[in-house]
Every structure is written in C-alpha cells, then in structure tokens.
Design an enzyme around this catalytic site. Sequence first.
Site, mmCIF file in Angstrom:
data_model
loop_
_atom_site.group_PDB
_atom_site.id
_atom_site.type_symbol
_atom_site.label_atom_id
_atom_site.label_comp_id
_atom_site.label_asym_id
_atom_site.label_seq_id
_atom_site.Cartn_x
_atom_site.Cartn_y
_atom_site.Cartn_z
ATOM 1 C CB SER A 126 -0.935 0.004 1.210
ATOM 2 O OG SER A 126 -1.856 -1.055 1.132
ATOM 3 C CD GLU A 145 -4.746 -12.300 1.297
ATOM 4 O OE1 GLU A 145 -4.968 -11.539 2.256
ATOM 5 O OE2 GLU A 145 -4.496 -11.888 0.151
ATOM 6 C CB THR A 186 -12.410 -0.642 1.453
ATOM 7 O OG1 THR A 186 -12.837 -0.271 0.135
ATOM 8 C CG2 THR A 186 -11.224 0.210 1.860
ATOM 9 C CG ASN A 187 -16.022 -5.241 3.381
ATOM 10 O OD1 ASN A 187 -14.961 -5.846 3.215
ATOM 11 N ND2 ASN A 187 -16.897 -5.603 4.292
#
Length: 698
Positions: A437, A552, A682-683
């Site tokens: 990020s 993941e 983010t969602n």
Amino acid sequence: MSNQTNPELAAFEDSVTGVIAKVWGDATAAEHGDVGKLWTAAAEQGWFELADAGALGLAVGASRRLGRAACPLPLMDGYSAAELFGDLEIGSGDLRVVVTGDDSSPVDEGGAATHVLVVPKNGGVARVIAIENAEPLAGLAIPSWSRITLGNTVAEREIDRTQADRVLVLTRVGKAARALAAAEYSHEMAIEHAKTRRQFGKEIGSFGAVQQRTAQCAIEIRSANLLLADAMSALEHGRDNALLTAEIAVSHIAAIAPKVQLGAHHTLAAIGYFNEHPAPWLFRRVHSDITLLSTVEIAQGTVGDALVENGARLPSADLGEVGEAFREEYRRFLSEQGARDRAPTQMHTDEKVTRAIAEKGWFGFGWPDQYGGRNASLAEQVVLNEETTYNRVGATKALGSVMLLGSSILRHGTEEQKQHFLPIIRAGEMNFCLGYSEPEAGSDLASLRTSAVRDGDDWVINGQKLWTTTAQISDWVWLAARTDPDAKPRHAGITVFLFSIHTPGITIQQHTALSGEVSCTVFYDDVRVPDSARVGEVNGGWVVIVDALAGERITMGNIAAALHRQLDDLLDFVGKDPELLAGLRGSAKRAVITDLAVRVQATRALVNAAVQASSNDVGAMFDAAMAGVMGGDLSEDFGEATLAICGPAAALSSEGTSEIPGGGAFEYGLRQSIMYVVGGGTNDVQRGLIARGLGLPR
C-alpha cells in the site's frame, strides 16, 4: 445454484422447467395459473414419487424451478408426507397433501390440495385429514392462501419428535428453496436491466449505488445456495447435525431472500413495479413462502435456541478422511504444547510453539518433496490455518509466510532464492512485512508509484509505503515497485523484490492502530538492492502478486475461524445461565445470536468454496472476495452485538479471567473488526469488483 457438476440434476430441472412452462407459464401466470392442473402433470411426471427413490436433491431442485415461476405447488410437502405415509396415494396425485403444524393456519397450495397433514412438532399423532372446504384469503399471496375446513381423518400415525422434525424441516427447506429461487431470478433480471438501462447518459449498472447493492445481493445468494446445498447433503446422508444444518440454511434464506427481492426492485425501478413484469409476482412468492415458515416450526426453536439451550455448536465442513485425521492430530499436538484456548490478545508470536510446529515439518508441508514439503493435501493446509486461528496459536505470521511468500517463490523465484528463503520459511523464521500500500495505492494496487530504476546490476528504489504492519520488527520486506512508468495497462509495469528491511536508505515511522497493532510508514530513499532480490520477471510482478493472493485463499479462512471462536466464546458465556444471559425464546437476544451464528456459518461456507475451487477457477476469486466482504461486515456487527448481549463487561479486557465475557475477546474483536473491513481492499472496493464480475459496466 449451478448444476454443471450434476448432469442428472441439470437434466431433471430442465424437464421440470419445460412442464412448468407448458402447463403453468412464467411468473406472470400466478394470477390465473391452475395449480391443480400442474399437480396432475407433476404426478404424471413422477415428481411426487421422488420420496420413494430418496431423491431429495431432485425434489428441492424442482421446488427451485417452481419458485422461479412464482408457483406454490407444494412439492416438498408431498415429499415429506410420502416419507411418513408411504402407503397413501401421494405419488399418483390422487391424494394431494399440504403440510402444516396446526389445523388453524392458512395453507398455500392454490386451492388444489385435497388433504392436509397436521404434524405435532413435539411428536404425537400425525394425521392426514381431508379438506372439506377451502376459502381463498385475499391478500399478499397470489395464488391466494386458503382457510381450510377439515373433514375426516384418512390416516394417522404415532410419531416421535425426530420424525416430526424430519417432516417439518423438509417442508421448511422446500419453502425456503422456493423463495430463494424466486429472489435469485429477480436478481438476475435486475443485473440484465442494469446493463442496458441508461440514465444520465450511461448504463445504470455503472452507478456506485447500483453496483454496491447488486454485489451485496450476489453475496447473499451465493452464501445461501452453499448453505442449502450443505443442508441437502446432511439430510440425504443422515448426518448427526442434519437438523441444525438445515435450519441454518432456512434461517439464512429467510433473512436474505426478502432483502434480495427488494434490492432487485430498487434496480428494476418502475419497470419491475407493474404486473406485466415477473418481479411483482416473484415479490409475492418470496414474502408468502418466508412468512409461512412460521406455520411449520420445529420443536428445537431457532438456531439460537438450539445453540443456547442444547449446547449444540456449528457443524464443521467435512474435509475428508485425511483432513479430519490431521485435525485430530494437530489438536492433540496443541494440547500437548499447552497452546490451545489461550486468552485473546492482539497478534503475537509464540516462539516455542512456532519452533515445535516447524519441527513437525508442518510449515510448507504442502510443498514438493525437493523443497522440504510432503505434498500435503489442500484439506490439511486448510485445517492447519483454521485450527491455528481458532485456538489463537501464536504462529499466524509464520503460516502467513508460507502462503503469501512461499507459494510465489516456488513458482517465480530463482533456484538460489528457493534454496535461501524456503528453509527460513519452513523453520518459521521468515520475519517479513508486505510493502504494497501507498498514499495513492491502497485497494488500487495497480496505481502504486514507488519506483525501482535499473542501475547496472542493481535497482535503486524510491518511494513511500503505508500501513506496513510489523515493519519495525521485521527482517525482510516483500516489496512491489514500478519498473516501467509508461506501461499499459498500469499493472504491467510492476516488479516484486524481496530484500532486507535493514538496507541503507530505509526509514520507518511507527503508528499504533485501534487494535493495538503497530503498522508503519516506510520511506525508501535511494535504496540500492541487487538484481538477485528480484522475484519473477521484470515488469512481471503482477503475476507474482496474484499468485501470492491465491495462497491467501487458504489464510483468508482465518477471519471465519476467528469469528467462529468468538461465537463459541459467546455461547460458553450465555450457557452459564441461558435465560438470564440470553433471554427467553423469542427474545431479541436470541434473535441476535441466531443472526450471528447463521452469518458465521455462511462466511465459513464461502471460504470453503473458495478454498476447494481450483486455483485457476475465476469463481474462486469471487467466492474469496464475497467471504471477505461478509466476514468484514459480520465482524463489526459481532463486536457491537456482544456489547448489547453481555453489557459493559464485554467492553473489558482481562486476559484469562473467566468473569469477563470471552476473556476479553469481544472488546478486542470489536477494535480489530475495522481492519477486516479495510485490510486487503475495502469492502466497498471488493463489492465493486464483484459487481464487475457480474457483468456490470465500469
């Protein structure tokens, strides 16, 4: 629900669809359709003989097709009645049965039934009674519900509670499956409408609000279908937890089907509001079926009642003989190490247990033999991650290095990199952080600006990374940098590097998160690293990153395992005095516990689907994204709910103190929940990606 892997079911459902289309019509036929005529055709096709063959999957599949046509033919009522009264002429259609829990409730069969089966939910005498008169009841349902007047009893049987449960739960599954299918069909039509309907000069499917709503509906539908499939499997195979498994599916569908239907109407807008469109009739079908679930309730009560009163726990996904054998082995190991059931804390590393796991060879045990693995099955890898998280074992970072770094190094690393790093990872000593990020590249990683410029045999790195968790105590950084600023598309010019975080030119600023976890801003000023630090091809870093994210899929099960553990902590707490701490049946607290438990199981189902899918299956990516969104939303709601259920004590942190609900897990879980919503994208962004996966325009 896709039937691509079940040709028999697909062929049968196609046949059912053909009969419905010919005899009934589509959903708009609900106002004038003849249920009795369809009942005759269904009997001729053998639909009411499916119970004799034990073909539950086919019966539920047919019920779903009926739902898409907004038709109330009570096929699953007939199925469950035929199981109990096999000597009656149910299969032939001569005796048309609808099931209810009492003789005073309205029934939903389009006025075509001849008999009602009244099932006492606690056991007793089940009676098949002739319907003397059926009075249509004007209202939401079309075809109308009926108020029935009963005549003579034609058959009766003494049944115990287990038999009553079976009849009632099969009937409930039928109604739920029908409602889910109706809502899903409306959702499908809404997606197609959003692709073509233009407003303000562009397709409405490109509007953020439409994408968010559509994606959320897709998540709910997918999770409900997975739970329904698990329920059918449990009922067909007579699993010990079949009743609870089925009720979890029914409860989830009851909660989400009306929301999905309403969401579809919001997207369809005016076009879906008038009776010429199927949506109004599907709206009536969804709400009718869900409302009438209350007329066939089972004795155990809600999912929350079963968990609170009976000491039941959520059913586990069966990962096969090998996976479950390893689960038992690993649990024994953790008990011997004293590593199970430790008090909840923020992320920590237990060096003793980590070394012991490494000595067992479990870090990287899914790798090939030549690199120290033993080609362990996917099920074993899933178990290792789930049980480590559920038992709060301080080895999550070591496991993360296996899945996030090890898999990519195996596929893209040089032989020298494999020989150097894989032994470190296997030993549980890969102390790393992720350099992804940036200020302008959070969820949109392809926009990263940190540059790496070739200088002879070296690369010179400049830039800034944000939210680099545990950078202050790490030894290595897995860094994504831009090596071609002009590359099109943007992700094409990225390269991945793995090097010491102690390299000159690196400055670390620490920040403490709401959870207590330390994350960092890391500055890279003319940081020089050798080309040997490059993992994969120059400008080929996106593939390396995607492969790391594929690993993941296994570690993402950690959020579901963490929520599962919090649920069990909550159940242990309220189980000390159920009525005092969780309220009476029908109370708001019981309803909240049901909601939490069902959503935990739905999240676990999505995770399991993502993990079980092949690595090149696009659907696995969306299952993973859906699980992340559902788990993130649930973690926030879970934290808030525990405060409401347990009161101020749940806001205290006192590790290892039994007087504090969950030993302090709940207040920490609430603080940590924000990371589940924003970490890894983010969602809101994830829902946007899901929406585009459904075909909605950018």
